[in-house]
Design a protein around this motif. Structure first.
Motif, short mmCIF file in Angstrom:
data_model
loop_
_atom_site.label_atom_id
_atom_site.label_comp_id
_atom_site.label_asym_id
_atom_site.label_seq_id
_atom_site.Cartn_x
_atom_site.Cartn_y
_atom_site.Cartn_z
N UNK A 191 9.94 53.08 100.95
CA UNK A 191 9.83 51.62 100.92
C UNK A 191 10.50 50.97 102.13
N UNK A 192 11.58 51.58 102.61
CA UNK A 192 12.21 51.06 103.82
C UNK A 192 11.23 51.09 104.99
N UNK A 193 10.51 52.19 105.13
CA UNK A 193 9.52 52.28 106.20
C UNK A 193 8.44 51.22 106.05
N UNK A 198 6.39 45.80 108.16
CA UNK A 198 5.92 44.42 107.95
C UNK A 198 6.83 43.36 108.57
N UNK A 199 8.10 43.70 108.78
CA UNK A 199 9.01 42.66 109.27
C UNK A 199 9.31 42.80 110.76
N UNK A 200 8.64 43.74 111.42
CA UNK A 200 8.77 43.85 112.88
C UNK A 200 7.38 43.67 113.49
N UNK A 201 7.38 43.39 114.76
CA UNK A 201 6.10 43.25 115.46
C UNK A 201 5.43 44.62 115.54
N UNK A 202 4.09 44.69 115.55
CA UNK A 202 3.14 43.55 115.61
C UNK A 202 2.73 43.01 114.24
N UNK A 203 3.03 43.74 113.12
CA UNK A 203 2.54 43.29 111.82
C UNK A 203 3.19 41.98 111.38
#
Length: 258
Positions: A191-193, A198-203
């Motif tokens: 879940x950390x991955x 989702x909270x870093x670029x580019x997503x």
């Protein structure tokens, strides 16, 4: 070894590493290595030490030293939100090995420590490494100084060019709370991955632009974190940020600004 941290401000590698357990505050996306347990204690800590610290809107990384012996007594790092491409992350050498040690300031003067700009993620996010810039990858590292458990400064040409946290899942927490002393579950590691994706670029750009597929992925992650029965302390630490993103981008009507 003498290190340069800010122009002519220098410190010497000397002494034993800090014994403080790192705290990976996922909601604020920063790593704390210090004894303070709340905002008030942190304020007193900053008053009683010298080094780098926030000033008005400026938020550099922090290394704090004891005025009497000039030894390192705490650190706080912001995790970079710009995720390097996997190809660039793979260029990060695993050598030299981490050498345990501390820092002693050559002078009792404040200085500025720039925040890092690039996040390199090892496979499975077993190590998070934040670098000054990707140019660091063009030359070999000179040293890795382990200033605390699983926490190291990266040295190149006598200059601090980044830092790393090994096994970040182990140190997940919220605010100033101590991490769960038990090992993280395999589900937490997965879940950390997903959260870091989702909270870093580019997503992250796709989340902010309300891409339907990415928002569906965000909602599914939020649900998985809420339904995880084991390792609740770490699941709640991840959820503290993910639930905010769901509220701001997945639940808020289109056109309303978060």
């Amino acid at each position: 070894m003498r290190l340069v941290l800010d122009d002519n401000w220098t410190a010497t590698v000397a002494g034993d590493p800090l014994r403080h357990t790192p705290r990976f505050d996922f909601r604020d996306f920063r790593v704390r290595v210090a004894e303070y347990a709340n905002v008030e204690e942190r304020g007193r800590f900053l008053l009683d030490t010298f080094g780098s610290q926030p000033w008005l809107w400026d938020t550099p990384d922090e290394l704090r030293f004891d005025p009497e012996g000039r030894d390192l007594v705490g650190a706080e790092f912001q995790v970079a939100g710009e995720s390097a491409d996997p190809e660039d992350s793979a260029r990060l050498s695993t050598t030299p090995a981490v050498r345990p040690g501390s820092l002693r300031a050559d002078e009792a003067l404040d200085f500025r420590l720039e925040v890092t700009a690039e996040l390199c993620r090892a496979h499975g996010d077993t190590v998070l490494t934040c670098l000054r810039d990707l140019d660091v990858l063009d030359e070999p590292l000179e040293a890795r100084i382990g200033i605390a458990p699983d926490t190291a400064l990266l040295i190149q040409d006598g200059t601090v060019v980044g830092w790393s946290l090994t096994d970040p899942a182990r140190y997940l927490t919220t605010g100033f709370a101590a991490p769960d002393p038990n090992p993280p579950s395999p589900a937490t590691r997965r879940l950390l991955t997903e959260c870091l994706d989702l909270i870093t670029t580019p997503l992250l750009y796709e989340v902010r632009n309300r891409n339907p597929a990415t928002l569906a992925r965000l909602r599914a992650l939020d649900k998985a974190l809420r339904n995880q029965c084991e390792d609740r302390h770490r699941a709640n630490a991840l959820l503290a940020l993910i639930s905010n993103l769901v509220e701001d981008y997945a639940d808020r009507p289109t056109g309303q600004k978060p």
